[in-house]
Design a protein around this motif. Sequence first.
Motif, PDB file in Angstrom:
ATOM      1  N   GLU A   1     -10.781   7.125   0.616  1.00  0.00           N
ATOM      2  CA  GLU A   1     -10.775   5.797   1.222  1.00  0.00           C
ATOM      3  C   GLU A   1      -9.340   5.309   1.442  1.00  0.00           C
ATOM      4  OE1 GLU A   1     -13.040   1.928  -0.231  1.00  0.00           O
ATOM      5  OE2 GLU A   1     -14.018   3.808  -0.760  1.00  0.00           O
ATOM      6  N   GLU A   2      -8.518   5.498   0.403  1.00  0.00           N
ATOM      7  CA  GLU A   2      -7.137   5.017   0.473  1.00  0.00           C
ATOM      8  C   GLU A   2      -6.392   5.703   1.618  1.00  0.00           C
ATOM      9  OE1 GLU A   2      -5.152   5.299  -3.227  1.00  0.00           O
ATOM     10  OE2 GLU A   2      -3.186   4.765  -2.406  1.00  0.00           O
TER      11      GLU A   2
ATOM     12  N   ARG B   1     -12.198   7.431  -4.080  1.00  0.00           N
ATOM     13  CA  ARG B   1     -11.126   6.439  -4.058  1.00  0.00           C
ATOM     14  C   ARG B   1      -9.981   6.896  -3.159  1.00  0.00           C
ATOM     15  NH1 ARG B   1      -6.463   4.713  -8.286  1.00  0.00           N
ATOM     16  NH2 ARG B   1      -5.053   4.564  -6.518  1.00  0.00           N
TER      17      ARG B   1
ATOM     18  N   TYR C   1      -1.144  -1.941  -4.271  1.00  0.00           N
ATOM     19  CA  TYR C   1      -0.610  -1.779  -5.625  1.00  0.00           C
ATOM     20  C   TYR C   1       0.270  -2.980  -5.937  1.00  0.00           C
ATOM     21  CZ  TYR C   1      -1.992   3.121  -5.257  1.00  0.00           C
ATOM     22  OH  TYR C   1      -2.697   4.275  -5.118  1.00  0.00           O
TER      23      TYR C   1
ATOM     24  N   ARG D   1      -7.525  -1.414   2.752  1.00  0.00           N
ATOM     25  CA  ARG D   1      -6.446  -0.643   2.143  1.00  0.00           C
ATOM     26  C   ARG D   1      -6.426  -0.874   0.638  1.00  0.00           C
ATOM     27  NH1 ARG D   1      -2.319  -2.994   6.442  1.00  0.00           N
ATOM     28  NH2 ARG D   1      -3.178  -1.934   8.273  1.00  0.00           N
ATOM     29  N   ARG D   2      -5.810   0.053  -0.071  1.00  0.00           N
ATOM     30  CA  ARG D   2      -5.622  -0.114  -1.515  1.00  0.00           C
ATOM     31  C   ARG D   2      -4.212  -0.621  -1.752  1.00  0.00           C
ATOM     32  NH1 ARG D   2      -7.860   1.189  -6.352  1.00  0.00           N
ATOM     33  NH2 ARG D   2      -9.734   1.879  -5.275  1.00  0.00           N
TER      34      ARG D   2
ATOM     35  N   TYR E   1       0.835  -1.199   0.000  1.00  0.00           N
ATOM     36  CA  TYR E   1       0.000   0.000   0.000  1.00  0.00           C
ATOM     37  C   TYR E   1       0.872   1.251   0.000  1.00  0.00           C
ATOM     38  CZ  TYR E   1       0.525  -0.188   5.115  1.00  0.00           C
ATOM     39  OH  TYR E   1       1.010  -0.240   6.390  1.00  0.00           O
ATOM     40  N   GLY E   2       0.255   2.368  -0.297  1.00  0.00           N
ATOM     41  CA  GLY E   2       1.000   3.589  -0.610  1.00  0.00           C
ATOM     42  C   GLY E   2       1.981   4.031   0.454  1.00  0.00           C
TER      43      GLY E   2
ATOM     44  N   GLU F   1       0.350   4.119 -12.612  1.00  0.00           N
ATOM     45  CA  GLU F   1      -0.866   3.334 -12.841  1.00  0.00           C
ATOM     46  C   GLU F   1      -1.505   3.716 -14.170  1.00  0.00           C
ATOM     47  OE1 GLU F   1      -3.566   3.609  -9.613  1.00  0.00           O
ATOM     48  OE2 GLU F   1      -4.877   2.027 -10.368  1.00  0.00           O
TER      49      GLU F   1
ATOM     50  N   ALA G   1      -7.611   4.738   5.155  1.00  0.00           N
ATOM     51  CA  ALA G   1      -7.134   3.404   5.535  1.00  0.00           C
ATOM     52  C   ALA G   1      -5.681   3.474   5.972  1.00  0.00           C
ATOM     53  CB  ALA G   1      -7.289   2.443   4.361  1.00  0.00           C
ATOM     54  N   GLU G   2      -4.885   4.294   5.251  1.00  0.00           N
ATOM     55  CA  GLU G   2      -3.468   4.365   5.609  1.00  0.00           C
ATOM     56  C   GLU G   2      -3.255   5.203   6.863  1.00  0.00           C
ATOM     57  OE1 GLU G   2      -1.316   5.453   2.145  1.00  0.00           O
ATOM     58  OE2 GLU G   2      -1.826   3.581   1.146  1.00  0.00           O
TER      59      GLU G   2
ATOM     60  N   SER H   1      -3.958  -1.543  -9.221  1.00  0.00           N
ATOM     61  CA  SER H   1      -4.275  -1.446  -7.794  1.00  0.00           C
ATOM     62  C   SER H   1      -5.664  -1.983  -7.566  1.00  0.00           C
ATOM     63  CB  SER H   1      -4.205   0.005  -7.336  1.00  0.00           C
ATOM     64  OG  SER H   1      -5.317   0.710  -7.796  1.00  0.00           O
TER      65      SER H   1
END
Lengths: 114, 601
Positions: B48-49, B45, A72, A69-70, A24-25, A47, B52-53, A54
Amino acid sequence: MPRLTLQTLSVLSAFLGEPGKPKYGLELGRAAGLPSGTVYPLLARLEKAGWLSSDLEDIDERVAGRRRRRYYRLTGDGARLAEQQIASTIGRLSAGEAPTNEREGRPQPKVGLP
Amino acid sequence: MTWALVLAIVAAGFLVADLLGWLAWLALRIVSLAARALPASEQGRYREEWLAEYETLPGGGGASMLFAVGVVSRVRALRRVLTTADERPDEDLALHSVWWAAFRAARVAQLSMDTRPAGDTYVRFPGGMRLWCLRGLQWALEGTGRGAVRAVLDFAMVCLAALIAFGGIEGSSHINFDLVLALAVLLVSAARGVYSSNAGLSARTEVVTEVVLVSIAVIVTAGLEAALSHTTPATPDGWLGAWCLALMGIGAGCALLAWARRRARARRLIGKPVLVLVGTDFSGERVVERLRSIPELGLVPVGLVEDSMCGYARHEVHPRGLIDGREPPTLGTSEELGQIVALTGVRDLIVNLQRPPFPHVALRPIVRRSKEHNLNLHVVSLNPEPIHAEIFGLRVLALSPVDPSARRLSFKHALDRALAALILIASSPLLIAAAIAVKLSGPGPVFSKRPRAGRDRHVFWVYRFRTTHKPRTSKDSAALPGNVRRGTPARGLPRSSLLDVLLQFFSVLSGDMSIVGPAVESEQFARMLTEDPSPAPVSGHWKPGITGLAQVHGVDDHAPAMARVVWDNHYIAHWSLKLDLKILVLAAANTIRRSTRQTAA
């Protein structure tokens, strides 16, 4: 082809250090040693160019007790190109073509592509 | 004392923890708000990202604030990457206008404050431009524009507060409630008269007023939202945050304005134009001198008014008189006050009273005329001795850099009370033990009390531990063998005076005294001092202190009163929190020295 700065390359090498493992980022930014926030524009650019993909984590938020979480991951093309680019950059650096800014004697931040 | 230290550390710990929690909350809001700068299709998007982080960050506010700042600093770059040619991000109107206003304000402030004090030229502008800038500054900070500037600042601050508070709440309705809240605050404040140009409120009233006004505005807006909005209303948490942030923002705005005014006054960029009365009975030249030497007062003498009928040359008030510090011209006699006011537009006249016996009679026609022409008359006294508090119903002002009703002084008083509470808690076992010892030693009360003159000669009681036996009846005293007066244990204690000092902290807690201040006098003595002054004390409006400049210089109760008065007047003319601290350190050093000497003896 996305613009490849040293920062972008360091993010890519963070991926290649553990191939196949999605990240994740914030984690990527830390691994690449970037200040927080810097990593998101880089990831968005990669991306868009198709080097990365992702998706959201596949967990139940209520069971895990945290937000999804997103993550990648490198695409097949992306992994190949990234390895190529990093190898060529390292090759040029070791061949003495140090990308320094002659006037100020500092390392040049941007690495031009052949 | 160790107890007090431990208590203070614990309190500080709670405060820091609270602050860190706040920071984390603020960081969350900022991160959510940053997502709104992105194109609409990507907002969800990234919000949310990031959220979460944000959760992966370690607890405490520091890391989350760093994360938020990092995200905000690169959000424009991210927007550039995400934006395609045909899709412009929908700019948030409120956000955009706040940014724009902040940017413009910063530019204007930079332009107008970019000055250097070199000789008489302060501002780097060509002649005409410079005058216009100064006039603008004068209008905004000192003149009729004060209310307008305050209103704009309040609006911007409340907008920003609401944006931060509601920034991340999803499904916001089509009505922009950030703007509605800011408008509501503006309207309520205007109705209350906060923005009228002559609003002169004390700091405490102002704070209370602001709290009430913002609360009303928030309640009204929340009600409106509940009534009008069809989508999910903002959570109560968001409204509470908006309330807190709006109050903080308005407070910060006021502080900023006050700071700018003080800076500009100190640099002689702005000031309130005043006339000064000169003549044989009124030494106006000294007033001019004093006003020049303390620019922070913000009073600029632009013209002299001659009291007697001597020859004079007539001049006009030049607008540059405000800036250049020229010798003020003589504008006419006091009989021509009407014409002078009409010509110059100055609405304030300063009259200096000489030391007594001063001629009341000479002042009477001036008072009459200034009332006729609707002129504000200020009576001042420069010898550090205002003779009476009031003359003809006018308060006599001492032109000193410290105004006893100013905010810094209320801060001092608050600090006094807090410290007194800490010290009393820490020393309570000692005090209780002493009280029990005195009580057990014989009949009579534990404390003896004496009247003292406090602020504005308000009488309060100073308590001491009783040191002598008080015979309850004449029989008792006759029963004492040989009329011997024996002391209570308080007298036998080596440092009974220290115990009495501790008792004085009760007076500090109740607000009658300060820890540091002018010497405390008995009531009759204070009256005597003000009636037969040479030099007279200026300490009338000050709370007397447990210790003070006189005491740390070895001038104690046995020294002549005049010596004390001189020190006290000096203290009042030069008061600052730093001076207070210095006196406290000196007093502590003195106490330690005295006690070591006692133990040695």
